[in-house]
Design a protein around this motif. Structure first.
Motif, PDB file in Angstrom:
ATOM      1  N   ARG A 112     -38.177 116.977  88.853  1.00 50.01           N
ATOM      2  CA  ARG A 112     -39.114 117.932  88.264  1.00 50.01           C
ATOM      3  C   ARG A 112     -39.925 118.587  89.363  1.00 50.01           C
ATOM      4  O   ARG A 112     -40.125 118.022  90.451  1.00 50.01           O
ATOM      5  N   GLY A 113     -40.412 119.790  89.058  1.00 47.51           N
ATOM      6  CA  GLY A 113     -41.286 120.481  89.996  1.00 47.51           C
ATOM      7  C   GLY A 113     -40.628 120.690  91.353  1.00 47.51           C
ATOM      8  O   GLY A 113     -39.493 121.148  91.451  1.00 47.51           O
ATOM      9  N   MET A 173     -37.146 119.093  92.035  1.00 46.10           N
ATOM     10  CA  MET A 173     -35.980 119.501  91.246  1.00 46.10           C
ATOM     11  C   MET A 173     -34.821 119.876  92.161  1.00 46.10           C
ATOM     12  O   MET A 173     -35.002 120.553  93.183  1.00 46.10           O
TER      13      MET A 173
END
Length: 686
Positions: free
Chosen positions: A178-179, A182
């Motif tokens: 994520r973020g 990623m």
């Protein structure tokens, strides 16, 4: 339809349009990275921000529908601005964020010169950055021999992920983390398995995914770009061939909504290294059991002597899968002039014949017509291997829903769900009595696996009967569709390159002692028995050249101006992008020169003259990029023929997708892909 005011201009657009599409319809230019017309909307990059009057902040135009726009306080149309200071500042901010972690790789990046990020940074970015921390780095991923990854450059637009899952139908790629953490990758870093995976290279707006075989080969401004037609299958995909000097450097797709949209298969894209290797560049004549270099005159003299000795009745010709209309017409004409009826273009023995009517061997529904069908019966075919681009069109229609698919033949790993009815002709015969479902516009797809067998003519008749029973033959719809695997087949059938009265077909010509002289026009998929004198006219040192007594070096499809007719009967022009190596010449020119020596001079000395002769006898071939509809009555007559069938199951003729023709077998890239696919199959079987 609702109205909008875009940059002061009032327009009327469909309610399902996004703001991005509406703005472009008004003539505004909207930058984007994640949005693509053929993929689902992700709204990742925010580069397409516009000002919607009344909204407190800019909106992502790719994800905002026109129907969601509110009218003004007095009912006036919604107002959208794309060039205000607010929009400019928003886009500059987005670009600054995108470049925070993007490396300064432009001088060594294969995307340089045709990179969306470069172009939009110039148009919408600023000349400095406020970011002084270290840039993020990501490990490169192995995703196969075709696509090279430099994932530090990735901006997470997810175009590649959406393509593999939506269009290709093989969920090879996905996102983890994520973020800032990623990453786009394959499952456990396995190689991608789709036959369309190379299209992610075109979709990638940065240099994160590039062509591995093309790495560091050339810059785009060094290349000469030529529009042409693909011959790796019978779909007739529109391509662009990029050359530098005498060599093909890469092959890219061209957009043609009626044929391939903007996709091409991996074999089409990466075949180009096979055009360089194992090429025939001079004539050869077999002397004392060994092939020796010879002059054109020596080769022609050897041929003339053997043809004269054998006589016309004992001379024949087989046309291969990559031959163009011009050379198919020329060799048919040459055989006719010397008095031989032994000509056949059906190298695999498929039971197709122009005498049955043109509708009996065309994809009558057309490729674009797949999207109008409401049901599909696949007979003896594996579209994923035989025509990946057409398979993607079938999947596109299947995703819309209301499109049941039935299969008669070997169960295949397709990219859509289907109901397997059975494996052979017995199941097909049952469909002639009762359709598997109620359909208004059914499509019956008949593959070469059902036709290239001893009872192929009967199977073709049963398939036509199934089409009539299912309601596929109507005034405004002909759903009986033959899917070819050879690029040359429809064009050669159109010019009548089949045995004349008393002539032998391929099986007859390959019988021991049936012929004394046999011409192979790029025919590399047949086993010629000992005893026949073989003249091979082709491009590569493949099976046909190994068996030949005389070799005449020809030109590959990228090295000649030619016409190809795709499986739906659409004539298309391929333009010369490079020149043949050494003494190799265009095939029709070789046949014209040989005809002089054989005493049966062909009456055309130029390509213009040859095409004029083709168009005089077959006017529909002059209708470039259009389809002359065939009479559906031929299908109904075919359905009435009937006959006895064998119990053997249908099998697709394409066993190895990557090695189907001499150019593919000469390609190191295709050999690597084939070996990788074989290992995957063996692992899956275990």
């Amino acid at each position: 339809m609702p109205k909008l005011i875009v940059d002061g201009k009032e327009i009327e657009v469909p309610a399902e349009f996004t703001l991005l599409q509406a703005c472009e319809a008004a003539g505004a230019e909207i930058p984007r990275f994640c949005f693509h017309e053929r993929l689902s909307i992700a709204g990742n990059c925010r580069m397409c921000l516009v000002e919607l009057v009344g909204s407190p902040k800019p909106v992502a135009s790719c994800a905002w529908a026109v129907r969601d726009c509110r009218p003004g306080p007095k009912g006036e149309p919604p107002v959208v601005n794309t060039r205000t200071p607010m929009v400019r500042k928003a886009r500059e901010g987005v670009m600054e964020f995108l470049l925070i972690n993007h490396p300064l790789d432009c001088p060594i990046c294969d995307q340089g010169g045709e990179c969306d990020l470069q172009d939009q940074a110039m148009a919408y970015g600023v000349d400095k950055s406020r970011y002084v921390e270290n840039k993020r780095a990501v490990e490169d991923k192995y995703i196969g021999p075709l696509v090279k990854t430099i994932m530090t450059r990735c901006i997470h637009c997810t175009r590649c992920v959406r393509f593999t899952s939506e269009v290709a139908g093989v969920s090879d790629l996905g996102a983890i983390g994520r973020g800032e953490d990623m990453e786009i990758t394959t499952y456990l870093e396995h190689a991608m398995s789709s036959e369309l995976q190379g299209n992610v290279i075109d979709l990638c707006p940065v240099g994160a995914l590039t062509a591995k075989p093309y790495a560091f080969q050339a810059r785009p401004w060094e290349l000469i770009k030529t529009e042409s037609i693909d011959v790796m299958d019978a779909a007739g995909s529109n391509i662009r061939v990029d050359t530098r000097g005498r060599e093909v450097q890469r092959i890219l797709p061209r957009t043609n909504e009626a044929v391939n949209e903007e996709w091409i298969s991996d074999k089409t894209r990466f075949i180009w290294d096979g055009l360089r290797t194992q090429r025939l560049d001079r004539p050869y004549v077999r002397v004392n059991g060994r092939l020796q270099p010879a002059s054109w005159n020596e080769a022609f003299a050897a041929i003339a002597a053997r043809v004269k000795q054998a006589g016309a009745k004992r001379t024949g010709a087989i046309i291969g899968d990559l031959a163009s209309v011009e050379e198919s017409f020329a060799i048919k004409d040459l055989m006719t002039r010397i008095g031989s009826a032994n000509v056949d273009c059906r190298q695999d023995g498929a039971a197709l014949d122009p005498i049955l009517g043109r509708a009996s061997y065309l994809f009558n529904a057309t490729i674009a017509g797949i999207e109008e069908a409401d049901g599909l019966i696949i007979i003896g075919s594996n579209p994923r291997k035989e025509a990946p681009v057409i398979n993607a069109r079938i999947r596109k229609r299947w995703l819309r829903g209301g499109f049941p698919i039935w299969m008669v033949g070997e169960a295949a790993d397709l990219t859509y769900q289907y109901q397997h009815l059975g494996a052979g002709a017995e199941t097909l015969a049952k469909l002639g009595g009762e359709a598997p479902g109620k359909m208004e516009r059914p499509l019956v797809l008949v593959g070469q696996g059902a036709l290239a067998r001893p009872d192929g003519a009967v199977v073709l008749s049963l398939a036509a009967k199934a089409a009539v029973t299912a309601g596929a033959i109507k005034d405004d719809w002909n759903g009986f569709s033959v899917l070819h695997t050879a690029a040359s087949r429809v064009g050669a059938l159109d010019v009548g390159a089949v045995p004349g009265e008393g002539g032998l077909n391929v099986a007859g010509m390959l019988e021991p002692k049936a012929l004394e002289v046999l011409f192979l026009l790029g025919a590399d998929e047949v086993d010629v028995p000992d005893g026949a004198f073989v003249i091979y006219l082709g491009t590569h040192g493949d099976r046909g050249a190994h068996r030949a007594d005389v070799i005449l070096p020809g030109a590959a499809y990228t090295e000649k101006n030619s016409t190809y007719v795709n499986t739906e009967g659409r004539p298309q022009l391929a333009n010369r992008a490079a020149f043949p190596p050494g003494d190799a010449r265009e095939d029709w020119a070789i046949l014209r020169a040989l005809s002089d020596v054989l005493g049966a001079k062909l009456p055309y000395d130029s390509l213009v003259g040859l095409r004029r002769a083709v168009y005089e006898r077959h006017p529909h071939l002059a209708l470039t990029d259009s389809i002359e509809p065939a009479s559906a009555a031929a299908v109904e007559q075919l359905a009435a023929r009937g006959g006895r069938t064998e119990k053997a199951p249908f099998q697709s003729p394409v066993r190895d997708f990557y090695l189907t023709n001499p150019i593919a077998r000469a390609s190191a890239v295709m050999a690597e892909c084939s070996a990788l696919a074989a290992r995957k199959f063996a692992t899956a079987a275990e």
